[in-house]
Design an enzyme around this catalytic site. Structure first.
Site, PDB file in Angstrom:
ATOM      1  N   TYR A  28       0.859  -1.189   0.000  1.00 43.51           N
ATOM      2  CA  TYR A  28       0.000   0.000   0.000  1.00 43.51           C
ATOM      3  C   TYR A  28       0.891   1.233   0.000  1.00 43.51           C
ATOM      4  CZ  TYR A  28      -3.445   3.451   1.704  1.00 43.51           C
ATOM      5  OH  TYR A  28      -4.261   4.550   1.861  1.00 43.51           O
ATOM      6  N   ASP A  60       9.257   2.737  -0.223  1.00 42.89           N
ATOM      7  CA  ASP A  60       8.199   3.352   0.568  1.00 42.89           C
ATOM      8  C   ASP A  60       8.410   2.916   2.013  1.00 42.89           C
ATOM      9  OD1 ASP A  60       6.011   4.166   1.954  1.00 42.89           O
ATOM     10  OD2 ASP A  60       4.534   3.512   0.461  1.00 42.89           O
ATOM     11  N   LYS A  98       4.460   8.480   9.053  1.00 43.40           N
ATOM     12  CA  LYS A  98       4.228   7.848  10.357  1.00 43.40           C
ATOM     13  C   LYS A  98       5.224   8.287  11.437  1.00 43.40           C
ATOM     14  CE  LYS A  98       1.089   4.481   8.575  1.00 43.40           C
ATOM     15  NZ  LYS A  98       1.044   3.951   7.243  1.00 43.40           N
TER      16      LYS A  98
HETATM   17  C1  PLP Z   1       0.430   4.438   5.913  1.00 45.09           C
HETATM   18  C2  PLP Z   1       1.129   4.221   4.645  1.00 45.09           C
HETATM   19  C3  PLP Z   1       0.996   5.107   3.563  1.00 45.09           C
HETATM   20  C4  PLP Z   1       0.002   6.229   3.554  1.00 45.09           C
HETATM   21  O1  PLP Z   1       0.258   7.174   4.540  1.00 45.09           O
HETATM   22  P1  PLP Z   1      -0.944   8.142   5.008  1.00 45.09           P
HETATM   23  O2  PLP Z   1      -0.260   9.086   5.956  1.00 45.09           O
HETATM   24  O3  PLP Z   1      -1.963   7.265   5.643  1.00 45.09           O
HETATM   25  O4  PLP Z   1      -1.459   8.821   3.809  1.00 45.09           O
HETATM   26  C5  PLP Z   1       1.800   4.911   2.467  1.00 45.09           C
HETATM   27  N1  PLP Z   1       2.670   3.893   2.400  1.00 45.09           N
HETATM   28  C6  PLP Z   1       2.804   3.018   3.406  1.00 45.09           C
HETATM   29  C7  PLP Z   1       3.808   1.925   3.305  1.00 45.09           C
HETATM   30  C8  PLP Z   1       2.030   3.140   4.559  1.00 45.09           C
HETATM   31  O5  PLP Z   1       2.155   2.239   5.537  1.00 45.09           O
END
Ligand code: PLP
Length: 434
Positions: A146, A241, A274
């Site tokens: 994601y 990511d 995060k």
């Molecule tokens: C949480 C997450 C996102 C999205 O971040 P948001 O602050 O919720 O928009 C993107 N990539 C990864 C791997 C994530 O865990």
């Protein structure tokens, strides 16, 4: 039931009248596991209290950011001081430089960083920059990873090998995802075939190195190594990511874990979120100078944000990064997380429940499967009925894990050995019932 749900239920009914599904982010609605979401009243350390004043040991920690636990005194102080100086200026501040310098010190694969407000925004902007910098359109992502909810990334695998994907959400026109190629995670042969077919058109390959959006699945070292080699060979950008992994699995983030096993390893671009905001809306993306200089106002790739680098969020993130940089922080967090995983495995074995689990730093995952899965289809072999029983069994015993079987878990520095022992004991009781 040790926890009644009346006040949570009342709030949920009220919320549903005015907020779609009663929640501002879908998985909070407990749709996968059933039952009533817990509305949080307050949190401190490793715990939160719901609307009924029931206490839970929190293994979500806002889906990762709360690595110090809730209400860490140094972070609260930094935020309080920042608030008194002003909420937002729409003009630069010194603290943005301090935060970015700190990020670059900890993650040296990047020369420059831009701050944004959410992981979605960071991943979306990273892709625009990769496309702008390479002059190419196509991108590779992997099933089960994601990267936020930008249109081009809401894609599931196509029907055949190395075919372009279909949107996973209504409202995303097919033309918007026609350049997104979705491949199976950890499948080297498929990756090689995709580069052979489309290599010269690929702007970037985006990957969650330790995929936390399919619970906890590590990209294998040979797989990451091949991603690196193919991106270099075809002049595509390798984008890690690390929104979830960054400053969570190690102080140097997941790339440092892979660099230990692949000499000289670096991604070309990194997306963060995060933990870098410590619970405030803050995210970032960064790369080498040559790539980052393509961004406005220097270059032709546009990107902007009214609240980007927000002074309160940067204070929160900076205080958090300073705490996790202290000697021994990650050793202690890793040991605790490992002891949780080992305890759960032993409890499951004692009750004859097929179970596998893994962790890195303060992130963990477990499966009601005998073997750790390697990709999304394997994760989805989990019996969701049994998972839901486990989820509700733990919830009834005051342990809050993610309300979906494809989500990771998080331990914070505030979790004590006693919290972990209590969690393992609760899990053993539930395993007995499965
Ligand atoms: C949480 C997450 C996102 C999205 O971040 P948001 O602050 O919720 O928009 C993107 N990539 C990864 C791997 C994530 O865990």
């Amino acid at each position: 039931m040790t926890h009644t749900t009346d006040h949570n239920l009342a709030l949920f009914e009220r919320a549903k009248l005015v907020i779609p599904g009663g929640v501002n982010s879908p998985v909070r609605a407990f749709k996968a596991v059933g039952g009533t979401p817990r509305f949080v009243k307050r949190a401190q350390g490793a715990y939160f209290w719901d609307a009924n004043d029931s206490r839970y040991i929190d293994y979500i920690g806002s889906w990762g950011p709360m690595i110090l636990g809730h209400g860490h005194p140094a972070v609260v102080k930094a935020v309080q001081e920042a608030v008194l100086e002003g909420f937002s200026f729409g003009a630069p501040t010194e603290r943005e430089i301090e935060l970015v310098e700190e990020i670059l010190r900890l993650v040296p694969s990047m020369d420059m960083v831009r701050l944004v407000s959410s992981g979605t925004e960071a991943a979306m902007s990273a892709i625009r920059l990769a496309r702008g910098a390479t002059g190419r359109s196509k991108l590779i992502k992997f099933e089960g990873c994601y990267h936020g909810h930008a249109d081009a990334l809401l894609v599931k695998a196509g029907s055949g090998l190395a075919t372009f994907g279909n949107a996973t959400s209504a409202g995303v026109p097919p033309e918007v995802v026609q350049h997104t190629l979705v491949l199976e995670y950890n499948n080297v042969a498929q990756l090689e075939e995709a580069f052979t077919l489309h290599g010269k058109e690929i702007a970037c390959l985006m990957i969650e190195p330790i995929a936390g959006n399919m619970n906890f699945v590590r990209a294998s070292v040979p797989f990451v190594k091949r991603c690196r080699e193919l991106c270099s060979q075809y002049d595509a950008l390798l984008v890690f990511d690390e929104v979830m992994n960054g400053f969570r699995v190690a102080l140097g983030s997941a790339q440092s874990v892979y660099a230990r096993q692949i000499p000289g390893f670096e991604p070309d671009m990194t997306v963060m979120g995060k933990v870098i905001g410590g619970g405030m809306p803050l995210a970032a993306f960064g790369a080498k100078r040559k790539v980052m200089e393509q961004l406005a106002p220097l270059g032709a790739v546009y990107q902007a944000g009214t609240l980007s680098g927000n002074p309160v969020a940067t204070a929160c993130g900076l205080a958090t990064l300073r705490e996790i940089s202290k000697p021994g922080f990650f050793e202690d967090l890793s040991r605790k997380t490992r002891s949780l995983v080992d305890g759960l495995k032993a409890a499951a074995a004692a009750e004859g429940v097929p179970f596998s689990a893994d962790s890195e730093g303060g992130m963990f995952g477990f499966f009601l499967l005998a073997e750790l899965p390697q990709n999304y289809p394997q994760v989805m072999k989990t019996d969701s009925g049994r998972f839901n029983q486990l989820f509700h069994g733990l919830l009834d015993r005051g342990v809050y894990i993610a309300p979906a079987l494809y989500e990771a878990g998080f331990v914070s520095a505030a979790h004590s050995d006693a919290d972990i022992a209590a969690t393992v004991a609760a899990a053993r009781e539930v395993f007995k019932l499965l």
